[in-house]
Every structure is written in C-alpha cells, then in structure tokens.
Design a protein around this motif. Sequence first.
Motif, PDB file in Angstrom:
ATOM      1  N   ASN A 130     -10.470 -22.571  65.930  1.00  0.00           N
ATOM      2  CA  ASN A 130     -10.352 -23.100  64.578  1.00  0.00           C
ATOM      3  C   ASN A 130     -11.594 -22.758  63.756  1.00  0.00           C
ATOM      4  O   ASN A 130     -11.515 -22.607  62.542  1.00  0.00           O
ATOM      5  N   GLU A 164      -8.368 -24.120  71.182  1.00  0.00           N
ATOM      6  CA  GLU A 164      -7.899 -24.323  69.820  1.00  0.00           C
ATOM      7  C   GLU A 164      -9.024 -24.834  68.924  1.00  0.00           C
ATOM      8  O   GLU A 164      -9.176 -24.395  67.779  1.00  0.00           O
ATOM      9  N   LEU A 196      -4.091 -28.038  64.778  1.00  0.00           N
ATOM     10  CA  LEU A 196      -4.911 -27.013  65.438  1.00  0.00           C
ATOM     11  C   LEU A 196      -4.125 -26.221  66.479  1.00  0.00           C
ATOM     12  O   LEU A 196      -4.640 -25.247  67.013  1.00  0.00           O
ATOM     13  N   PRO A 250     -11.289 -18.468  62.223  1.00  0.00           N
ATOM     14  CA  PRO A 250      -9.922 -18.195  61.763  1.00  0.00           C
ATOM     15  C   PRO A 250      -9.568 -16.707  61.771  1.00  0.00           C
ATOM     16  O   PRO A 250      -8.392 -16.361  61.891  1.00  0.00           O
TER      17      PRO A 250
END
Length: 165
Positions: free
Chosen positions: A153, A149, A15, A156
């Motif tokens: 995630n 992060e 990540l 995207p």
Amino acid sequence: MAYSPVDLPVRRAGLELAWEKIDFTAFERLIFQLVVETEGYENVDWLMHTNAADHGRDVSAVRLRKDPLSGHSSQRVAIQCKHWLSRAVRDTDANQAIVSISHWENPPFDVLVLATSGRFTSDAIAWIERHNSRGQRPIIEVWNDARLEFLLNERPHLVRSFGLR
C-alpha cells in the motif's frame, strides 16, 4: 526483543490485493522488487528459476542495521516465496524451509523470511515461535498477505505494475 509472528497485522478493508491475478513467478518478482526498493537492503539477488531446487532461497539480500550508539551490523537474509492461495503455510512447511536453508551454510543465513500471499496455520506460528525462542540461526520472520498488503500500500506503483488492484 525477539521477533514474534504473533504481531502480524490483520487484513484491513480497502488494502486487499487481487493475488489471483499473478502467478508464482510474478509473486517472486514482486517480492524481489519490494526488497530492492526498501532502504536498508543491499546485494538483493533473485538467482534461480521459480520452483527450482533453490533450497529455500528464492530471494536473498543483506539487511543493514545502523545504530548510532553500537555501530553498524548486517544480516544475511533468505526469502522463501509461497504464492499459495488455496492453503495456508503449515508447521511442516516451516520445518522443511529450515532444513532446506541449512544447505546454504557458507556463510549461513541469519534470517529466513517466509513470504506468502496467504496465511499461516496456528501450528505454523507456534512452531516458528518455538524455533525463534531457541535463538538458533536462522530466525524465521513471516510476511503474510496482510503484511504484504500493508507494505505494498506504501508502494502503489508496484500494485499497479503487477495488476493487483
């Protein structure tokens, strides 16, 4: 239940983002876009130039809470962005952010988010815990690299558009 920065996620393999690929302005733009796209936030503003004398308010928004039993409520949220790759956010930085945000008093902010592409020192976390335990406005929330992060995630398209991976 009170907010606790001790519950921050730890970095997970796979990540990690390439934070060094963006500058301070792009980091603020990324945080702005993240908040704009998140359900429960409205009236999101990014009003001032990066590194301006913004008194701790890089991005601001109204956070809406919907409770089917107690009704709806809102919180005025200020987000202070710290794209710091070479040092962690310290207790003195958190204290300065509280002092700075107090300039925005009409109406005051309910929540101050310290968002960083790095980490917080243990003294900063302890200072924030003590501040939050007093129940004074604003409550401080922290978004470190691992939390960002994790959040990014799930988005995207933001990771791609900012070239973070």
